[in-house]
Design an enzyme around this catalytic site. Structure first.
Site, short mmCIF file in Angstrom:
data_model
loop_
_atom_site.label_atom_id
_atom_site.label_comp_id
_atom_site.label_asym_id
_atom_site.label_seq_id
_atom_site.Cartn_x
_atom_site.Cartn_y
_atom_site.Cartn_z
N ARG A 176 8.73 15.41 -15.88
CA ARG A 176 7.83 15.26 -14.73
C ARG A 176 6.38 15.29 -15.19
O ARG A 176 5.52 14.59 -14.70
CB ARG A 176 8.11 16.32 -13.66
CG ARG A 176 7.12 16.28 -12.49
CD ARG A 176 7.67 16.85 -11.19
NE ARG A 176 8.31 18.14 -11.32
CZ ARG A 176 7.70 19.29 -11.59
NH1 ARG A 176 6.39 19.34 -11.79
NH2 ARG A 176 8.38 20.41 -11.70
N TYR A 236 -4.90 -3.56 1.94
CA TYR A 236 -3.44 -3.58 1.97
C TYR A 236 -2.92 -2.67 3.08
O TYR A 236 -3.30 -1.50 3.16
CB TYR A 236 -2.91 -3.14 0.61
CG TYR A 236 -1.42 -3.00 0.56
CD1 TYR A 236 -0.60 -4.13 0.64
CD2 TYR A 236 -0.81 -1.76 0.44
CE1 TYR A 236 0.78 -4.01 0.61
CE2 TYR A 236 0.57 -1.63 0.40
CZ TYR A 236 1.35 -2.76 0.49
OH TYR A 236 2.72 -2.64 0.45
N LYS A 286 3.80 -5.67 -8.99
CA LYS A 286 3.39 -7.05 -8.78
C LYS A 286 3.25 -7.77 -10.11
O LYS A 286 4.22 -7.93 -10.81
CB LYS A 286 2.11 -7.04 -7.95
CG LYS A 286 2.16 -6.09 -6.72
CD LYS A 286 3.15 -6.50 -5.65
CE LYS A 286 3.39 -5.46 -4.57
NZ LYS A 286 2.24 -5.01 -3.84
N ASP A 323 -8.67 -1.22 -5.87
CA ASP A 323 -7.30 -1.72 -5.95
C ASP A 323 -7.40 -3.10 -6.59
O ASP A 323 -7.85 -4.06 -5.96
CB ASP A 323 -6.70 -1.76 -4.55
CG ASP A 323 -5.25 -2.25 -4.54
OD1 ASP A 323 -4.84 -2.90 -5.51
OD2 ASP A 323 -4.55 -2.00 -3.53
C1 LIG Z 1 1.88 -3.92 -3.05
C2 LIG Z 1 0.49 -3.47 -2.95
C3 LIG Z 1 0.19 -2.09 -2.88
C4 LIG Z 1 1.26 -1.03 -2.79
O1 LIG Z 1 2.04 -0.93 -3.92
P1 LIG Z 1 3.60 -0.49 -3.91
O2 LIG Z 1 3.98 -0.58 -5.34
O3 LIG Z 1 4.31 -1.43 -3.00
O4 LIG Z 1 3.63 0.91 -3.37
C5 LIG Z 1 -1.14 -1.73 -2.84
N1 LIG Z 1 -2.13 -2.65 -2.87
C6 LIG Z 1 -1.88 -3.96 -2.93
C7 LIG Z 1 -3.03 -4.92 -2.95
C8 LIG Z 1 -0.57 -4.42 -2.96
O5 LIG Z 1 -0.33 -5.74 -3.01
#
Ligand SMILES: *Cc1c(COP(=O)(O)O)cnc(C)c1O
Length: 374
Positions: A49, A101, A198, A173
């Protein structure tokens, strides 16, 4: 794309293992690590962890990709975002894009506002809204550029300049831009977040998140502590799979980008399209800012269909090469009616379709859209 990134990626998790000579790093599933009765930990790992060799290797790659001092890997992008918000204190104020998001907005609304964070949602693509939103208790600006799914562009250098004067932290982000196209830490941001689910994972087969810090400061120590004690950590296998994905990230991205350009060109000339939302178009309201802060414009493309929600849905129902699914950044192209997914309180227009342009043959993608829109 910055040239150095290709070499970092190609070698991710693929430096020879000193114990065996294995060129691909072994995967360490062990949840716990041996230590002598003296209580010292000569190798540095105690319990998975807190740290694990496979995760440590991934975190090292992530820090290099964004040119940060350190990185922390999480079980999802949302868990990574949560760790940043938990590093604040009840009563602190956060400013965020109104069109950020949807999951991050839900996190703030359903968890962190009841917990005590004060939150302002505003359109950060108009920089004059930032100064208007700053309060004496503002501790963090959380921004996304390009935004999901409206592809708005935030002037990161201006946000950073304003926030630095007021000692406000900036977290970006960077999921849509990816480390290949935009490096917010180099521009002066404090933290970068990725949903590694992604483009970095790139194969729609894992869920993960990352935070990368410019400096190992006090807030970073808190974030590390939150990662360790809250435990929203990725499993070793997911870390290993993510490094495997990262190894081909740059050539994948090149194909994503050239396909996206072809798709944007096709959509821009189509009679059923009201408007294409893509920062690479000269008609995009912040195209000049995008050109300054990004080396290319990404492979996420949204477009407004002439007519109503039903007209957009009809196109999504007719595609054959694109798959109707949420998420993005995989090799396969996806299409999604975002408003349905985000719910009725979302600021996303009813006639918007979002495309995650994959790495298939560009003509196959265009032919598919052509027949779906005929
Ligand atoms: C998918 C996404 C998230 C969240 O990520 P997860 O891995 O689904 O928790 C945050 N910001 C953006 C721009 C995203 O496309």
């Amino acid at each position: 794309m910055k040239p150095h990134i290709q070499t970092i990626c190609a070698h991710a998790g693929a430096t020879p293992d000193p114990a065996t000579g294995a060129v691909t790093q072994p995967l360490y599933f062990s949840s716990t690590f041996h230590y002598p009765p003296t209580g010292e930990y000569p190798v540095g790992h105690i319990y998975s962890r807190e740290s694990n060799p496979t995760r440590a290797s991934l975190e090292n790659v992530l820090a290099q990709l964004e040119q940060g001092e350190d990185a922390a890997a999480f079980s999802s992008g949302s868990a990574a975002a949560s760790a940043v918000f938990f590093s604040l204190r009840p009563g602190d104020h956060v400013i965020i894009n109104f069109d950020a998001y949807a999951g991050v907005r839900a996190l703030l609304k359903d968890i962190f506002m009841p917990w005590g964070l004060d939150v302002t949602l505003t359109d950060l693509s108009d920089i004059s809204n930032l100064s208007k939103s700053i309060q004496p208790n503002t501790k963090l600006v959380w921004t996304e550029s390009p935004t999901n799914p409206q592809l708005r562009i935030v002037d990161l250098v201006s946000v950073i300049t304003i926030c630095k004067q007021k000692r406000i932290k900036i977290a970006v982000d960077n999921t849509f831009a990816t480390p290949a196209l935009q490096n917010p830490l180099v521009l002066g941001a404090d933290l970068v977040m990725h949903s590694t689910t992604k483009y970095l994972g790139g194969h729609s087969d894992l869920t993960g998140g990352a935070l990368i810090t410019a400096k190992k400061d006090e807030q970073w120590e808190r974030i590390r502590h939150i990662q360790h004690i809250q435990g929203a950590i990725p499993a070793p296998f997911d870390c290993w799979l993510l490094m495997r994905g990262i190894r081909s990230f740059v050539p994948r991205m090149a194909q994503h980008l050239s396909n996206a350009k072809a798709v944007v060109e096709f959509l821009s000339g189509h009679s059923k399209v009201e408007r294409v939302l893509y920062p690479g178009l000269a008609s995009h309201p912040n195209h000049d800012i995008a050109r300054k802060q990004m080396s290319d414009f990404g492979a996420m493309v949204s477009f407004l269909v002439k007519g109503k929600k039903e007209d957009a849905m009809k196109i999504a129902q007719r595609v054959k090469v694109f798959t109707n699914a949420t998420s993005l950044g995989g090799t396969e192209s996806l299409i999604e009616h975002r408003k349905v997914v985000e719910g009725s309180d979302s600021p996303t227009p009813d006639n918007l379709l979002r495309l995650s342009v994959g790495i298939e043959d560009a003509f196959a993608l265009i032919d598919d859209l052509k027949q779906a829109m005929a």
